[in-house]
Design a protein around this motif. Structure first.
Motif, PDB file in Angstrom:
ATOM      1  N   ARG A  97       0.736  -1.237   0.130  1.00 30.09           N
ATOM      2  CA  ARG A  97       0.073  -0.088   0.049  1.00 30.09           C
ATOM      3  C   ARG A  97       0.739   1.238  -0.118  1.00 30.09           C
ATOM      4  O   ARG A  97       0.279   2.368  -0.557  1.00 30.09           O
ATOM      5  CB  ARG A  97      -0.787  -0.015   1.218  1.00 30.09           C
ATOM      6  N   ARG A 166      -8.809  -0.486  -3.146  1.00 31.45           N
ATOM      7  CA  ARG A 166      -8.191   0.640  -2.635  1.00 31.45           C
ATOM      8  C   ARG A 166      -9.192   1.659  -2.386  1.00 31.45           C
ATOM      9  O   ARG A 166      -9.039   2.763  -1.533  1.00 31.45           O
ATOM     10  CB  ARG A 166      -7.195   1.140  -3.616  1.00 31.45           C
ATOM     11  N   ASP A 169      -9.514   2.412   1.216  1.00 33.91           N
ATOM     12  CA  ASP A 169      -8.437   3.094   1.789  1.00 33.91           C
ATOM     13  C   ASP A 169      -8.670   4.684   1.621  1.00 33.91           C
ATOM     14  O   ASP A 169      -8.531   5.487   2.481  1.00 33.91           O
ATOM     15  CB  ASP A 169      -7.125   3.013   1.304  1.00 33.91           C
ATOM     16  N   ILE A 182      -5.667   3.187   8.735  1.00 34.29           N
ATOM     17  CA  ILE A 182      -6.242   2.351   7.481  1.00 34.29           C
ATOM     18  C   ILE A 182      -5.713   1.047   7.761  1.00 34.29           C
ATOM     19  O   ILE A 182      -6.578   0.053   7.575  1.00 34.29           O
ATOM     20  CB  ILE A 182      -5.569   2.834   6.311  1.00 34.29           C
TER      21      ILE A 182
END
Length: 276
Positions: A97, A166, A169, A182
């Protein structure tokens, strides 16, 4: 369309292969109840089971019982699984990430370490721990699990995290979540199947790590289950009854944990690498 004859045939074939695979376990259980004279007989189950093999094997010695070595091993395993799961997840989250310089190169180097045999690194590791005075302790057996837990587990979790959208996130960032937020509130809870897989593998591999344990532990009071089993073998005699009985007992924790977590284990293996 599968007929009932085909299904019966498939089930019979699976049963036969299952019995073939389980035959060594049946022999093992039977041999643990035999006398030394019956060990060489071509029978699976003894005529008269000798339960004293389990009683005397568990008693081990006047100073220590086999339960003492079980406790040593279980305490070490708790630390290994906890440290391995947490740190492997943190490192994998960083590679999957976060954006940082030379991320691809470092990840490639990490994967390259999978090709290194353990024997290549064991000597420098032993010299390092010996220079710090950490031999004859559990630190050399626990510390590596708090440093990422190995390239295999990191790669496994990286592939799983890449399958998490994603968008989650981004939504968390809009709500004011930090990178740590997160990870803790979004990614880590969704890693449950993969983390169970990592935990099971860590437990089993660490439990069976006879080479590392015999290398670093020398005091009897610090012995693990593997080293206690080795104590039944000396220069002049092998106590087969005690050895087989306690070795059968020693596999029970791994077996129980695997079956209790089988659902999550299979799910973690099946979904790793799938894109969300």
């Amino acid at each position: 369309m599968t007929t009932w004859k085909t299904r019966i045939g498939s089930h019979l074939l699976l049963i036969v292969f299952s019995l073939l695979m389980l035959y060594p376990v049946f022999w093992w259980a039977g041999a643990s109840l035999k006398t030394m004279q019956e060990m060489t007989l071509p029978t699976i189950w003894p005529k008269t089971p000798i339960w004293d093999n389990y009683i005397e094997g568990w008693r081990f010695s006047d100073k220590f019982t086999f339960g003492h070595f079980f406790l040593n091993t279980l305490l070490m395993e708790v630390a290994n699984v906890f440290g391995g799961v947490i740190t492997a997840a943190l490192v994998a989250f960083g590679f999957a990430r976060l954006s940082f310089k030379l991320r691809g190169m470092w990840f490639s180097i990490l994967l390259m370490t999978l090709m290194l045999p353990t024997q290549v690194t064991i000597v420098p590791q032993y010299i390092l721990f010996n220079n710090f005075g950490l031999t004859d302790s559990y630190v050399p057996l626990i510390l590596p699990h708090f440093l990422g837990n190995g390239a295999f587990f990191i790669f496994l979790l990286v592939q799983f995290i890449r399958g998490i959208p994603r968008d989650l996130d981004e939504a968390a960032k809009i709500d004011g979540a930090s990178v740590y937020g997160i990870f803790a509130r979004i990614v880590f809870p969704l890693l449950k199947p993969a983390l169970v897989t990592v935990g099971i593998f860590t437990f089993i591999w660490s439990w069976d790590d006879f080479f590392g344990q015999v290398l670093y532990l020398s005091s009897v009071e610090k012995f693990t289950v593997s080293l206690a089993l080795r104590s039944f073998i000396d220069q002049f005699e092998i106590q087969w009854g005690y050895l087989l009985a306690m070795s059968l007992v020693s596999v029970l924790p791994s077996t129980v944990i695997f079956f209790l977590a089988q659902k999550h284990f299979v799910e973690g293996i099946a979904t790793t690498g799938l894109k969300g």
